[in-house]
Design a protein around this motif. Structure first.
Motif, PDB file in Angstrom:
ATOM      1  N   SER A 122       0.889  -1.154   0.000  1.00  0.00           N
ATOM      2  CA  SER A 122       0.000   0.000   0.000  1.00  0.00           C
ATOM      3  C   SER A 122       0.928   1.205   0.000  1.00  0.00           C
ATOM      4  O   SER A 122       1.570   1.491   1.019  1.00  0.00           O
ATOM      5  CB  SER A 122      -0.896  -0.001   1.242  1.00  0.00           C
ATOM      6  N   ASP A 158       1.295  -7.359   2.971  1.00  0.00           N
ATOM      7  CA  ASP A 158       1.033  -8.795   2.941  1.00  0.00           C
ATOM      8  C   ASP A 158       2.066  -9.461   2.029  1.00  0.00           C
ATOM      9  O   ASP A 158       2.650  -8.805   1.162  1.00  0.00           O
ATOM     10  CB  ASP A 158      -0.372  -9.068   2.404  1.00  0.00           C
ATOM     11  N   SER A 192      -3.279 -14.735   0.582  1.00  0.00           N
ATOM     12  CA  SER A 192      -3.246 -13.383   1.152  1.00  0.00           C
ATOM     13  C   SER A 192      -4.361 -13.223   2.183  1.00  0.00           C
ATOM     14  O   SER A 192      -5.324 -13.995   2.206  1.00  0.00           O
ATOM     15  CB  SER A 192      -3.387 -12.330   0.054  1.00  0.00           C
ATOM     16  N   GLN A 193      -4.241 -12.218   3.017  1.00  0.00           N
ATOM     17  CA  GLN A 193      -5.222 -11.982   4.073  1.00  0.00           C
ATOM     18  C   GLN A 193      -6.627 -11.807   3.521  1.00  0.00           C
ATOM     19  O   GLN A 193      -7.601 -12.239   4.138  1.00  0.00           O
ATOM     20  CB  GLN A 193      -4.816 -10.769   4.902  1.00  0.00           C
ATOM     21  N   ASP A 194      -6.758 -11.167   2.357  1.00  0.00           N
ATOM     22  CA  ASP A 194      -8.084 -10.954   1.775  1.00  0.00           C
ATOM     23  C   ASP A 194      -8.513 -12.100   0.853  1.00  0.00           C
ATOM     24  O   ASP A 194      -9.608 -12.089   0.308  1.00  0.00           O
ATOM     25  CB  ASP A 194      -8.152  -9.616   1.036  1.00  0.00           C
ATOM     26  N   GLY A 195      -7.657 -13.092   0.656  1.00  0.00           N
ATOM     27  CA  GLY A 195      -7.978 -14.255  -0.160  1.00  0.00           C
ATOM     28  C   GLY A 195      -7.857 -14.045  -1.661  1.00  0.00           C
ATOM     29  O   GLY A 195      -8.149 -14.955  -2.434  1.00  0.00           O
ATOM     30  N   SER A 196      -7.397 -12.877  -2.090  1.00  0.00           N
ATOM     31  CA  SER A 196      -7.350 -12.581  -3.521  1.00  0.00           C
ATOM     32  C   SER A 196      -6.086 -13.087  -4.218  1.00  0.00           C
ATOM     33  O   SER A 196      -6.043 -13.149  -5.441  1.00  0.00           O
ATOM     34  CB  SER A 196      -7.482 -11.072  -3.751  1.00  0.00           C
ATOM     35  N   ARG A 220     -10.973  -8.910  -6.581  1.00  0.00           N
ATOM     36  CA  ARG A 220     -11.111  -9.042  -5.124  1.00  0.00           C
ATOM     37  C   ARG A 220      -9.966  -8.427  -4.335  1.00  0.00           C
ATOM     38  O   ARG A 220     -10.008  -8.397  -3.101  1.00  0.00           O
ATOM     39  CB  ARG A 220     -11.209 -10.526  -4.747  1.00  0.00           C
ATOM     40  N   ALA A 240      -7.734  -6.246  -2.165  1.00  0.00           N
ATOM     41  CA  ALA A 240      -8.092  -5.206  -1.192  1.00  0.00           C
ATOM     42  C   ALA A 240      -7.806  -3.827  -1.775  1.00  0.00           C
ATOM     43  O   ALA A 240      -6.762  -3.624  -2.411  1.00  0.00           O
ATOM     44  CB  ALA A 240      -7.312  -5.408   0.102  1.00  0.00           C
ATOM     45  N   GLU A 289      -6.751  -1.119  -0.583  1.00  0.00           N
ATOM     46  CA  GLU A 289      -5.532  -0.437  -0.134  1.00  0.00           C
ATOM     47  C   GLU A 289      -4.272  -0.962  -0.822  1.00  0.00           C
ATOM     48  O   GLU A 289      -3.226  -0.321  -0.786  1.00  0.00           O
ATOM     49  CB  GLU A 289      -5.368  -0.511   1.388  1.00  0.00           C
TER      50      GLU A 289
END
Length: 187
Positions: free
Chosen positions: A53, A59, A68-72, A97, A99, A101
């Protein structure tokens, strides 16, 4: 040179993948001229995606953290030898998908076992449209004294994602060792 991640009809690609492949080392013991045996090691290359970011690392997806934390962003698994046909490691990016940021993703290949790319046969990376598997770009990694390569970066524009090839060798065996070398590519 930037590549806009779009289909032929101008629509934005929803997912892309980076695929890494290399030939395995021959296993065994060889005798040196002085008679001392030397073990032939395996080559363990690793593919990693570092998500930023701005200039802040948020990440990392690699062989020890597959999602990744957001699953993307998903790594399909670690190959420690290069055995098997075709691609040995793959990371898939769901650009829709991702994130909001996350503004940039830098893709790095490291030689975990420490051999330089000059010693690794037929190493390559392919950048593909994950939906159609059409190859967008291919990189030959074999050659050079480095133990890691900054392959390229995905970055968010106001309308879509784009890709810049970088192709710069750095000294790193693990993704954590690569991070300090990435600052020049964050702007």
């Amino acid at each position: 040179m930037s590549i806009a991640l779009q289909n032929i009809d101008g629509t934005t690609l929803e997912s892309v993948a980076v695929a890494l492949g290399w030939d395995p080392a021959e296993f065994g013991v060889v005798e040196q001229p002085d008679g001392m045996p030397v073990e032939v090691f395996r080559f363990d290359l690793n593919l990693a995606a570092l998500l930023f970011s701005g200039d802040r690392l948020v990440d990392v997806v690699f062989h020890d953290q597959l999602i990744s934390q957001d699953g993307s962003v998903r790594h399909t698994g670690d190959n420690q030898t290069g055995e098997g046909p075709g691609d040995n490691e793959v990371i898939v990016f769901d650009l829709v998908r991702m994130a909001p940021e996350v503004t940039m993703v830098i893709v790095v290949v490291t030689s975990y076992t420490g051999q330089s790319f000059a010693n690794i046969d037929n190493a390559y990376c392919r950048f593909v449209d994950a939906g159609s598997t059409a190859e967008i770009n291919r990189f030959v990694l074999t050659g050079g004294p480095h133990t890691a390569l900054v392959l390229g970066r995905l970055y968010r524009t106001p309308v879509s994602w784009e890709f810049d090839a970088i192709g710069v060798g750095i000294p790193a065996r693990h993704v954590a060792e690569a991070v300090p070398h990435l600052t020049p590519y964050l702007s």
